[in-house]
Design an enzyme around this catalytic site. Structure first.
Site, PDB file in Angstrom:
ATOM      1  N   ARG A  32       2.723  44.002  16.714  1.00  0.00           N
ATOM      2  CA  ARG A  32       1.609  43.691  17.275  1.00  0.00           C
ATOM      3  C   ARG A  32       1.343  42.885  18.549  1.00  0.00           C
ATOM      4  O   ARG A  32       2.620  42.509  18.737  1.00  0.00           O
ATOM      5  CB  ARG A  32       0.964  43.007  16.001  1.00  0.00           C
ATOM      6  CG  ARG A  32       1.611  41.889  15.832  1.00  0.00           C
ATOM      7  CD  ARG A  32       0.739  40.702  14.839  1.00  0.00           C
ATOM      8  NE  ARG A  32       1.804  39.926  14.441  1.00  0.00           N
ATOM      9  CZ  ARG A  32       1.980  38.820  14.789  1.00  0.00           C
ATOM     10  NH1 ARG A  32       1.857  38.315  16.028  1.00  0.00           N
ATOM     11  NH2 ARG A  32       2.863  37.815  13.994  1.00  0.00           N
ATOM     12  N   LYS A  55      11.882  42.733   5.730  1.00  0.00           N
ATOM     13  CA  LYS A  55      12.821  41.708   6.527  1.00  0.00           C
ATOM     14  C   LYS A  55      14.234  42.538   6.454  1.00  0.00           C
ATOM     15  O   LYS A  55      14.856  42.804   7.388  1.00  0.00           O
ATOM     16  CB  LYS A  55      12.687  40.531   6.013  1.00  0.00           C
ATOM     17  CG  LYS A  55      11.695  39.607   6.407  1.00  0.00           C
ATOM     18  CD  LYS A  55      12.021  38.265   6.798  1.00  0.00           C
ATOM     19  CE  LYS A  55      11.059  37.659   7.792  1.00  0.00           C
ATOM     20  NZ  LYS A  55      11.037  36.182   7.794  1.00  0.00           N
ATOM     21  N   GLU A  75      21.079  33.488   4.700  1.00  0.00           N
ATOM     22  CA  GLU A  75      21.269  34.078   6.024  1.00  0.00           C
ATOM     23  C   GLU A  75      22.126  32.858   6.595  1.00  0.00           C
ATOM     24  O   GLU A  75      21.713  31.742   6.464  1.00  0.00           O
ATOM     25  CB  GLU A  75      20.239  34.254   6.875  1.00  0.00           C
ATOM     26  CG  GLU A  75      20.390  34.746   8.101  1.00  0.00           C
ATOM     27  CD  GLU A  75      18.671  34.994   8.856  1.00  0.00           C
ATOM     28  OE1 GLU A  75      18.527  36.200   8.740  1.00  0.00           O
ATOM     29  OE2 GLU A  75      18.367  34.166   9.457  1.00  0.00           O
TER      30      GLU A  75
END
Lengths: 175, 490, 535
Positions: B291, B116, B199
């Site tokens: 993906r 991340k 965050e």
């Protein structure tokens, strides 16, 4: 005899008032006429008080699922049970049915086990036998040690008061 | 093109990949755990090999076994699907080293996007907006102070995480210490890494993501965006494309940001860049999924293409079958995830058996399932059983089509969220596209099941009772003349 | 088959008077039954509730398949005995459907003296088991009895038809392959303990159920051993250690659930193939029976009017309609089963007795069960009739009836006096079931006849001794006789003594017979054959 269905935590009492010319079921002391119509496998078609209902249904291990009018009804028969279900439902003690030797212990004090889990493996008369939990519950104590020999009817494992398997555990397993 | 591929996955996605492979004339190899021995993906495959392993999920993660099977059976490529090994850079590398093609990005891109913090930094460096944040790892001593400086509400997340694990919302400074502690311990438990970051929390945000695909030459195309805000437990259950109520300008900016990021990473094959879009129309990069996504069918429906086919083409070095200017969305598509769970009990996962499965018919209705009647639903695997996807001219028509399809879908034998999804579809706020990630909790009250009409409930009870052999005997096995006499007493 | 043409006039004064009288009588019967079933001291009911025990009728209703009939037998047995201490003779017996099976049910009633057996309790249980034997009906025992009522042991214990007979019958049932299940809800002490022990299957309720030959007080008195009921004969002891009981139930509901599951395992008996058609309700309303049955025992009625309100479609094929007209004979159907009916329509003469014997033989030849509807004051008396052989003609009827191999059923519709009771299949003749209406009277002769006969005897005696005939003395003899007869002749007295299988509201007769006939089909037909008929 009254048949009881559980639906969303409620108990619905279902009686049969009559069978001829059509089946008459009693819900909440009111009679309703039910006629079964032919339907393909897994489907049902009923005429209840003259109105036709079509849907799908499936009887699982304990629950009965009915899909009707875009809704799913999950019901269980409160009457379920009977002779075979009674065995060990009450038991807090697991006893040996024959004399033998402990060759494996698969649970520990405080373990949460489910009915059918193998708790102990014993050997008796050249045969290895798994001793299964008679019900869901928590192991209070194990009364035999590995390689110990014991007599018929010896106390092997005792259960603490019955405890439901917590939801959290299922979540945990999923994760 | 490959002549044989191994699908290193299970359930609906394995079946879905095999369907395309078959259409393309590619032979398929399934791998499966003992628990899945009767599953559709095993039956669909040309060859199927059982994986050894006590823990079912671990079997599907067993790189060595899977690569060994691939080599032994002569499969030229591995499609990892989603989940399991799909974002495992180490696996991609090992597959490649074994001379097998990994259908997906190269290990480098996966490595970059897999973390991340690394991916956020990369995004920021390449001009993609990221939410203000501070990393615990940068300066652990002053982490709390730095977090406070961003301002509340804050989101505490695991650096190595995903799927909502180790995530905590903090609204007041007083709660920060405790939140960081629990998030960190959860992160440690789930990911083996207790590092977290703080965050800025975008409240009432919308989850918008952009499907991209790199053709292998460094060129990256976008395949429009998807709206995935309807979430429970930070997991999506309803997705749609295109995202409703996005201005052309905003839409353009989001797509451009996605392409910019993927291009910078020289991204190959299909991937998704997720953004959070605030009520203030500001959007921030969340993460990139390297993906195929669960919700890829909505993109396929509005674009009329097969993403898995394109993945195979790119992986085989054949490039894409279209150009960016060919990408012209048409109509509206919605997907719902059919999960074995009990929405009324806080979406608790449920177990049981797929006793009866009847699929809705009709144009533009697609059911991506990996389940068959008789199959057990165990706690061993994810609770998602299938996806139902519809496509129509407008969003309103798509909602109507989905409602009808859900009503016609019967999956009995395990509690599912089918009725709950139907209530989401019928909710006025959903119809009005007033959606954000808080939708399900905000409308929890109005999403509860209403009381069934008494007569409907009676019919269901009668049907249930009559499904039981004991009750049938009770009702129909009474001899004459007693049956005709009824409950007479003298 | 043609329908009986009724000539009853429901608007007539007579009909309305009889209707009122008989309705009242039927309601009185219902009131008495209701009291016998549920009037119990509050403390007895509370005691049971405190023990977590259901009332016997609650158990019964839970045991039966929902929406199915229950034919209760002898609901007023013991009602006129023991100063009313033992309503229904302290137990319930009857035929019902359990898990689709026709079964005889015997339930002890622990609300009365702990379910102790009075002499008439024993008689009632023995009768129920006799019915089970004769009709091969499986039995479910709902056990909750303290055993024989010790204060009356001499009338409960020693003789051939006393308590031992219960266990003798149980043993024979088992030998014949007729299944028995005992559900032990309470203490089964002494003799009571043999009921579960002699049942093929049994279930014992944990906590309240116990089986022992001697209960804790007796054990303490005998050996000084102090032991709890649970340890002495509880569920664990008997299902784990002694093997006396098969299944341990968590509570009474569980015991019933297990019991129902056991009965569901039993093979369905193959009944003999009686001629049966789809049932049809009577064309004439059975309710009109109230207006037909006389309000005076001396008054007659047309038997066909009663038959018309009992049989399918009110259809009747009458045999020899113009011969021996005081006995109406013919074929009809009840709940679809073909039966041969013999119904009195006056005194039995030679021709009617011969007709009856003839028709009984025909029914035996035709494998048709016999139904006797009694309203009989006797065979005709007098020199001419004796000369014509009324006694030997009556004997033929008795012989033919007794030796019948088809099942016989009797309903006491009104009068049942004298030898007519025998010829019309009275209690002594092993009919499968015998029911009575509340208006019925039974005796060697009617009360007035007895009073007059005894007065006549008294006058002759006085005259023989040369004493003056004092009319006051004669009247006193008449009054005393009439009074004694009236109470002894009454249906409530007979049913209290178990001379029948219970009183029926006349409108219930058709259902009771339907269940009775159905039950009778479980036993195979015997071989036909008669003794020496005095021709």
């Amino acid at each position: 005899m009254t048949t009881q269905l559980k639906l969303d935590g409620r108990t619905i009492r279902l009686d049969i008032a009559g069978r001829k010319p059509a089946l008459r079921l009693v819900f909440d002391s009111v009679e309703h006429e039910v006629i079964e119509l032919p339907a393909e496998d897994g489907a049902f078609e009923l005429k209840l008080d003259g109105r036709v209902y079509r849907g799908w249904r499936y009887a699982g291990e304990r629950e009965i699922y009915v899909r009707l009018d875009g809704r799913t009804f999950v019901m269980s028969l409160a009457e379920a049970g009977g002779a075979s279900e009674t065995k060990g439902r009450h038991a807090n003690a697991v006893r040996s049915e024959m004399p033998g030797t402990v060759i494996g212990i698969h649970c520990a004090r405080g373990d949460e086990v489910r009915a059918g889990d193998t708790l102990i493996t014993i050997e008796s008369m050249k045969l290895q036998i798994g001793v299964a939990a008679p019900r869901d519950g928590v192991i209070e104590d194990i009364h035999v040690a590995a390689n110990a020999t014991f007599e018929r009817d010896a106390l092997l494992v005792s259960f603490a008061a019955l405890a439901e398997l917590a939801d959290a555990d299922l979540m945990e397993k999923r994760a | 093109m490959f002549s044989k591929v191994l699908v290193a996955n299970r359930g609906e996605i394995a079946a879905r990949i095999m369907r395309t492979a078959k259409e393309m004339g590619i032979a398929t190899v399934a791998v499966y755990h003992h628990l899945d021995r009767g599953a559709p993906h095993v039956r669909m495959a040309d060859e199927a090999v059982e994986l050894d392993g006590d823990v079912p999920t671990k079997a599907y993660l067993d790189q060595e076994q899977i690569i060994g099977i691939c080599a032994r059976l002569g499969a030229e490529a591995i499609h990892p699907g989603y989940g399991f090994l799909s974002e495992n850079a180490e696996f991609a590398e090992r597959v490649t080293k074994a001379g097998i093609v990994f259908v997906g990005p190269d290990a480098g891109a996966m490595h970059l996007m897999g973390d991340k913090v690394r991916s956020r930094n990369f995004a920021a460096e390449h001009g993609v907006p990221v939410a203000p944040s501070v990393l615990q790892g940068d300066d652990p001593e002053n982490f709390l102070a730095r977090a406070k400086a961003i301002g509340f509400p804050l989101l505490i997340k695991a650096s190595a995480g995903g799927g909502g694990k180790g995530m905590k919302i903090v609204r007041e400074a007083a709660d920060l210490v405790e939140a960081v502690r629990t998030a960190s311990s959860e992160a440690e438990r789930y990911f083996g890494d207790g590092l977290v970051y703080a965050e800025k929390l975008v409240e009432r945000g919308r989850h918008i993501e952009v499907q991209v695909i790199g053709d292998g030459t460094g060129r990256v195309l976008h395949l429009c965006e998807r709206e995935c805000s309807i979430q429970r437990r930070y997991q999506k259950i309803v997705e749609e494309a295109p995202a409703p109520n996005l201005s052309d300008d905003l839409c353009h900016r989001i797509r451009a940001a996605a392409v910019q990021l993927a291009s910078a990473a020289k991204y190959r094959n299909a991937g998704t860049i997720e953004f959070i879009l605030g009520a203030d129309r500001e959007f921030y990069f969340l993460e990139m999924n390297t993906r195929l996504q669960v919700e890829h069918p909505v993109t396929e429906m509005i674009l009329g293409l097969d993403l898995v086919a394109e993945q195979f083409r790119v992986a085989a070095g054949e490039g894409l079958s279209f150009r960016q200017e060919d990408i012209k969305p048409s109509g509206h598509a919605i997907e719902v995830r059919i999960c074995a769970e009990e929405p009324e009990k806080d979406f608790r996962p449920a177990i049981g058996r797929v006793g009866l499965l009847r699929l809705p018919a009709g144009e533009q209705v697609r059911f991506d399932g990996g389940i068959a009647e008789g199959q057990a639903v165990t706690p061993a695997f994810d609770s998602m059983l299938a996806k139902l996807i519809v496509h129509s001219g407008t969003r309103a028509e798509a909602i109507a089509r989905m409602k009808a399809a859900l009503a016609d879908l019967a999956l009995l034998g395990v509690p599912t969220n089918i009725d709950y999804l139907a209530r989401v579809m019928a909710h006025p706020a959903f119809a009005a596209a007033r959606i954000d990630t808080g939708f399900l909790s905000e409308h929890a009250g109005t999403l509860n099941p209403d009381d069934a009409v008494a007569e409907l409930e009676r019919a269901a009870c009668a049907a249930a009772a009559l499904a039981q052999s004991d009750f049938r005997r009770l009702a129909f096995d009474v001899p004459e003349p007693h049956a005709a006499m009824g409950g007479w007493r003298n | 088959m043609s329908r009986i043409v009724s000539t009853v006039k429901p608007e007539s004064d007579e009909f309305r008077r009889r209707y009122r009288h008989n309705r009242w009588m039927a309601q009185d019967l219902k009131r008495m039954q209701e009291a016998a079933r549920s009037a119990r001291p509050k403390r007895d009911i509370e005691r049971l509730a405190k023990q977590g025990k259901m009332l016997p009728r609650e158990r019964l209703e839970k045991l039966l398949d929902p929406g199915t009939p229950f034919l209760e037998l002898s609901s007023l047995a013991g009602n006129m005995a023991y100063e009313g201490e033992a309503p229904s003779a302290s137990c319930i017996t009857g035929i019902g459907i359990v898990s689709g099976q026709e079964v005889m049910i015997h339930a002890d009633d622990a609300t009365i003296k702990g379910g102790a057996w009075y002499p008439l309790t024993v008689k009632k249980i023995v009768r129920a088991l006799d019915i089970a034997l004769e009709n091969r009906l499986p039995v479910v025992h709902l056990c909750d009895s303290a055993g024989g009522f010790l204060q009356m042991q001499s009338d409960v214990f020693p003789d051939k038809y006393m308590a031992g007979r219960i266990f003798r019958n149980q043993s024979l049932l088992s030998k014949m392959g007729v299944k028995q299940l005992a559900l032990v809800f309470g203490h089964c002490t002494a003799g009571g303990a043999y009921i579960p022990a002699l049942s093929d299957y049994n279930v014992i309720t944990r906590g309240t159920g116990a089986v022992f030959l001697g209960g804790p007080p007796l054990v303490k008195a005998a050996t000084g051993e102090v032991v709890t009921a649970e340890a002495l004969g509880g569920a664990d002891l008997h299902t784990r250690t002694s093997g006396t009981c098969d299944y341990a139930a968590e509570d009474e509901d569980d015991a019933i659930r297990i019991g129902r599951e056991i009965v569901a395992q039993w093979e369905r008996p193959k009944k003999w193939a009686i001629d049966r058609e789809e049932a049809e309700p009577p064309f004439y309303d059975p309710d009109e029976l109230y207006g037909i049955i006389p309000d005076d025992i001396k008054k007659a009625y047309d038997a066909r009017e009663v038959i018309a309100r009992m049989v399918d479609g009110s259809r009747f094929h009458e045999f020899q309609p113009n011969y021996g007209t005081t006995l109406v004979c013919g074929y009809a159907r009840i709940w679809g089963f073909r039966v041969g009916i013999l119904a009195n329509n006056g005194v039995l003469f030679n021709d009617s007795a011969l007709k009856g014997a003839h028709f009984i033989e025909l029914c035996n030849q035709n494998n048709t069960p016999l139904l006797f509807l009694q309203n009989i004051t006797g065979y005709m008396v007098g020199r001419d009739y004796e000369a014509a052989g009324i006694t030997k003609d009556g004997a033929k009827m008795i012989m033919a009836m007794t030796c019948s191999h088809v099942p016989k059923f009797t309903v006491m519709c009104h009068a049942s006096f004298g030898a007519g009771n025998y010829g019309m299949c009275g209690r002594a003749f092993d009919g499968r079931f015998l029911f009575a209406w509340p208006n019925h009277q039974i005796g060697v002769m009617g009360g007035e006849q007895a009073a007059n006969t005894l007065a006549e005897v008294k006058i002759r005696q006085l005259e023989r001794n040369g004493e003056a005939v004092d009319q006051a003395v004669i009247d006193a003899v008449k009054q005393d006789t009439l009074k004694a007869y009236t109470s002894q002749l009454s249906a409530y007295h007979s049913t209290s003594e178990l001379w029948d299988d219970g009183l029926l509201d006349p409108v219930d007769t058709r259902n009771a017979l339907g269940i009775a006939i159905s039950a009778s089909l479980n036993a195979p037909l015997g071989a036909p054959g008669y003794g020496v008929l005095r021709l």
